[in-house]
Design an enzyme around this catalytic site. Structure first.
Site, PDB file in Angstrom:
ATOM      1  N   ASP A 403       0.837  -1.199   0.000  1.00  0.00           N
ATOM      2  CA  ASP A 403       0.000   0.000   0.000  1.00  0.00           C
ATOM      3  C   ASP A 403       0.878   1.257   0.000  1.00  0.00           C
ATOM      4  O   ASP A 403       1.645   1.485   0.940  1.00  0.00           O
ATOM      5  CB  ASP A 403      -0.877  -0.066   1.267  1.00  0.00           C
ATOM      6  CG  ASP A 403      -2.014   0.931   1.245  1.00  0.00           C
ATOM      7  OD1 ASP A 403      -1.984   1.842   0.405  1.00  0.00           O
ATOM      8  OD2 ASP A 403      -2.920   0.794   2.080  1.00  0.00           O
ATOM      9  N   GLY A 447      -5.133   3.490  -7.971  1.00  0.00           N
ATOM     10  CA  GLY A 447      -5.340   3.751  -9.399  1.00  0.00           C
ATOM     11  C   GLY A 447      -4.448   4.824  -9.992  1.00  0.00           C
ATOM     12  O   GLY A 447      -4.602   5.208 -11.152  1.00  0.00           O
ATOM     13  N   ASP A 468     -10.600   3.916  -1.249  1.00  0.00           N
ATOM     14  CA  ASP A 468     -11.272   2.929  -0.403  1.00  0.00           C
ATOM     15  C   ASP A 468     -12.786   2.911  -0.599  1.00  0.00           C
ATOM     16  O   ASP A 468     -13.423   3.954  -0.700  1.00  0.00           O
ATOM     17  CB  ASP A 468     -11.004   3.243   1.072  1.00  0.00           C
ATOM     18  CG  ASP A 468      -9.557   3.016   1.441  1.00  0.00           C
ATOM     19  OD1 ASP A 468      -8.712   2.934   0.531  1.00  0.00           O
ATOM     20  OD2 ASP A 468      -9.270   2.927   2.646  1.00  0.00           O
TER      21      ASP A 468
HETATM   22  C1  GAL Z   1      -5.637   2.279   2.852  1.00  0.00           C
HETATM   23  C2  GAL Z   1      -6.075   1.108   2.001  1.00  0.00           C
HETATM   24  C3  GAL Z   1      -7.040   0.276   2.807  1.00  0.00           C
HETATM   25  C4  GAL Z   1      -6.354  -0.212   4.065  1.00  0.00           C
HETATM   26  C5  GAL Z   1      -5.776   0.965   4.849  1.00  0.00           C
HETATM   27  C6  GAL Z   1      -4.913   0.497   6.022  1.00  0.00           C
HETATM   28  O1  GAL Z   1      -4.738   3.058   2.146  1.00  0.00           O
HETATM   29  O2  GAL Z   1      -6.661   1.591   0.831  1.00  0.00           O
HETATM   30  O3  GAL Z   1      -7.515  -0.797   2.027  1.00  0.00           O
HETATM   31  O4  GAL Z   1      -5.351  -1.118   3.715  1.00  0.00           O
HETATM   32  O5  GAL Z   1      -4.988   1.781   4.028  1.00  0.00           O
HETATM   33  O6  GAL Z   1      -4.355   1.557   6.726  1.00  0.00           O
END
Ligand code: GAL
Length: 650
Positions: A403, A447, A468
């Site tokens: 991420d 994306g 999200d």
């Molecule tokens: C976001 C991600 C989520 C989750 C979260 C955890 O950036 O899109 O799916 O993983 O971080 O902190």
């Protein structure tokens, strides 16, 4: 003084005096039967907050207090005449956030829909004709913007007026829309029909079979290095040589037997069908612990979902140290003396955890970021990418969600610059490929720089295409229906990821999606060939959710080995038609109603580029509809869908 006395007198008098014979106060019904996703209760003669109902500066002693998203079904038996009320958002609700749409339906049709209402608005008088109506539904929806917060929706003086005496029973529990017939007792082999593995790496596959137990699984033609443990139905070992191995699976129980081919491709590509499993974020977020993960894995094995093909149990953020947090369970040394990453105190034994997951025939996933900190502020992989990839493999993980999070804080650049966006994913992709373990690589960077165009080049198996998801129709439908155009980049091993599922019990409550919206969610994600990563609490799965997530004919659409993604074929008004080419030459077709009213939705064989009459099967109901000459039309409720499989009738 006189005024106060009069007011008090009116207050005392109102609840008793307002009702005539044949009138029923809605507040006298069993309000516990209302569907209410917010956690705020429906209350009789009070607002949802427990205070008097206050609308436009006036207290109403009688009525119903609710909170979006609220739905109350009332059986009127066709003998009611009118429904009357004064609706509005409680004056004490926060003006910045609160906004509500009141809606009244009779026998599935809209009888009234209010404009968006806000605190302080004068109450809206409602007087609806109920002649002939059998089922009355009172709904309170979130208005525009601001989310659900503070949506204290009041139905002051809500009354149903009957022709003569009111019937004895009125409130009903909402019947859930369970569409799929129960799983048959005869064996059925489910899940992927093709699996990718790298030669020489550990292999693990639980053969998913539904049907009455005891049930015996046998396998013919396993390549050298692999073997089946008959007592657990788990194939393990190592495929020694690259190649394609066609294996024959057989499942037998007292009711009969089933066979199916499973193709094992020992090569360089993993995730030959979209990954299916579960992820901790939509359920536990920053609170996740080892015991939560174990409970979820055990539930997946016992509640039947493992037998429909769900396989991954993925830990999201918050398994690693975050020492600046006040929560001591997040503390611990970030890395050991050799620089290898540690888990926090909630995850004391990662190899033990993955071993427990593997013992169930399931696979384990982990999460990190290319930046120094994850999105939740925990330590992550910046400048330790190789060591972390090695650590994840040693610990026994089979999946990595990577991420972006804080990467831009250490390396600046333009988000839409492909080279910049690709770099950190390329680095980790390389390291993962060199592990003696099959680790599915899931890119999460929302994306940026059109990741679908290059996710494959950095070794990605899935890539998030959006920000999200939230459990609202707005979020799910915007994300899902905006995937059109990404079809060319999808193939076995490469999947667009419109984020995890938000069906069932998420974030400590039932999803805000209605039953129809959940069918749309699962149908669309299946047509899109998206990963099916459940976000719900698997220890808390009701019959509806199990039925929704365990329809093998729908899952077959998602898992089809041809690996195509559906494209949008038509948009007509608020309806859409999507179609996905399947490996047997048939088409999986989704007909969607994005609008607020039930409407007929159609497709023609012509627009689907099909010739001649076609056989149609309804996949949610698992029923043949029969041969249709030129096309198919069906009536679809608000935000609902019908998923069909269309094949040549010849
Ligand atoms: C976001 C991600 C989520 C989750 C979260 C955890 O950036 O899109 O799916 O993983 O971080 O902190």
């Amino acid at each position: 003084m006189k005024i106060i006395v009069l007011r008090l007198f009116a207050l005392l008098l109102l609840p008793i005096a307002a009702l005539q014979a044949g009138e029923i106060a809605v507040s006298s019904l069993d309000l516990s039967l209302a569907a209410n996703s917010s956690g705020w209760p429906a209350r009789a003669n009070l607002s949802t907050s427990g205070k008097p109902i206050l609308l436009g500066g006036k207290v109403f002693p009688n009525g119903l207090g609710s909170h979006t998203k609220f739905r109350l079904l009332i059986d009127c038996h066709g003998t009611a005449k009118r429904f009357t009320a004064k609706v509005g958002v409680d004056d004490v609700a926060n003006k910045q956030y609160a906004s509500v749409i009141f809606r009244i339906e009779g026998d599935g049709k809209k009888l009234l829909m209010s404009p968006v209402m806000r605190p302080g608005d004068d109450p809206l008088p409602v007087d609806v004709d109920l002649t002939g109506i059998k089922q009355l539904v009172l709904l309170a929806w979130n208005g525009e913007g601001g989310g659900q917060a503070d949506d204290h929706a009041n139905w002051a003086d809500a009354t149903i007026i009957f022709d003569g005496k009111a019937p004895a029973t009125l409130a009903s529990a909402e019947p859930r829309k369970i569409l799929t017939p129960p799983t048959p007792p005869t064996p059925r082999i489910n899940g992927p029909v093709v699996i990718g593995t790298r030669p020489g790496n550990p292999f693990l596959f639980y053969v998913p079979v539904t049907g009455e137990r005891p049930l015996k699984v046998t396998v013919g033609g396993l390549p050298k290095g692999l073997s089946l443990d008959e007592s657990s139905g788990i194939i393990t070992g190592t495929t020694l040589a690259a190649g394609t191995y066609d294996v024959k699976l057989t499942a037998t129980n007292a009711r009969g037997s089933a066979t199916r081919e499973l193709r094992i491709v020992a090569g360089d590509t993993l995730a030959l069908t979209p990954p299916m499993g579960w992820n901790s974020w939509n359920c536990f977020a920053s609170k996740v612990t080892r015991d939560d993960i174990l409970r979820q894995a055990n539930s997946m094995a016992t509640n039947g979902l493992r037998d429909h093909g769900y396989a991954y149990i993925n830990i999201d953020d918050f398994w690693m140290p975050k020492n600046e947090d006040i929560d001591p369970t997040l503390h611990g040394p970030e890395r050991d003396a050799n620089g290898r990453i540690n888990s926090n105190a909630r995850f004391p034994d990662m190899p033990g955890l993955t071993a427990s997951i593997h013992k169930l025939g399931l696979k384990a996933g982990i999460y990190s970021s290319p930046g120094p900190k994850t999105c939740g502020g925990c330590i992550s992989s910046w400048r330790h990418e190789k060591q972390d990839a090695e650590r994840f493999a040693e610990w026994g993980f089979d999946y990595l969600k990577y991420d972006w999070c804080s990467y831009n804080q250490v390396v600046s650049g333009n988000y839409e610059d492909k080279a910049y966006a690709k770099k950190p994913y390329m680095v980790m992709g390389e390291h993962l490929r060199h592990q003696k373990r099959d680790i599915v690589y899931s890119l999460c960077q929302y994306g940026m720089a059109k990741v679908w165009e290059w996710g494959d080049e950095v070794g990605g198996n899935t890539w998030r295409t959006t920000h999200d998801i939230g459990d609202s129709w707005d979020s799910m439908s915007k994300i899902g229906f905006s995937q059109a155009g990404h079809e060319p980049f999808v193939k076995p091993g490469c999947w667009n990821d419109p984020d995890m599922m938000i069906a069932g019990w998420v974030w400590g409550r039932f999803t805000n999606l209605s039953d129809d919206e959940q069918y749309t969610h699962v149908s669309l994600w299946s047509l899109l060939s998206a990963p099916l990563l459940l976000g719900c609490d698997l220890t808390h799965v009701d019959d509806f959710t199990l039925n929704l997530l365990g329809n093998d004919e729908v899952i077959e659409v998602n898992q089809d080995p041809l690996g195509r993604m559906a494209g949008r074929i038509a948009t007509r008004g608020e309806t859409q038609v999507w179609a996905k080419a399947m490996s047997d030459g048939s088409l999986a077709v989704g007909l969607f109603n994005l609008g607020d009213e039930a409407v007929p939705v159609s497709t023609t064989w012509n627009e689907l580029k099909l010739k001649g009459p076609q056989r149609v099967r309804d996949l949610w109901r698992q029923q043949d509809i029969g041969v249709q000459e030129d096309g198919f039309t069906t009536h679809i409720p608000r935000h609902g869908c019908v998923l069909i499989r269309v094949s040549s009738s010849k």
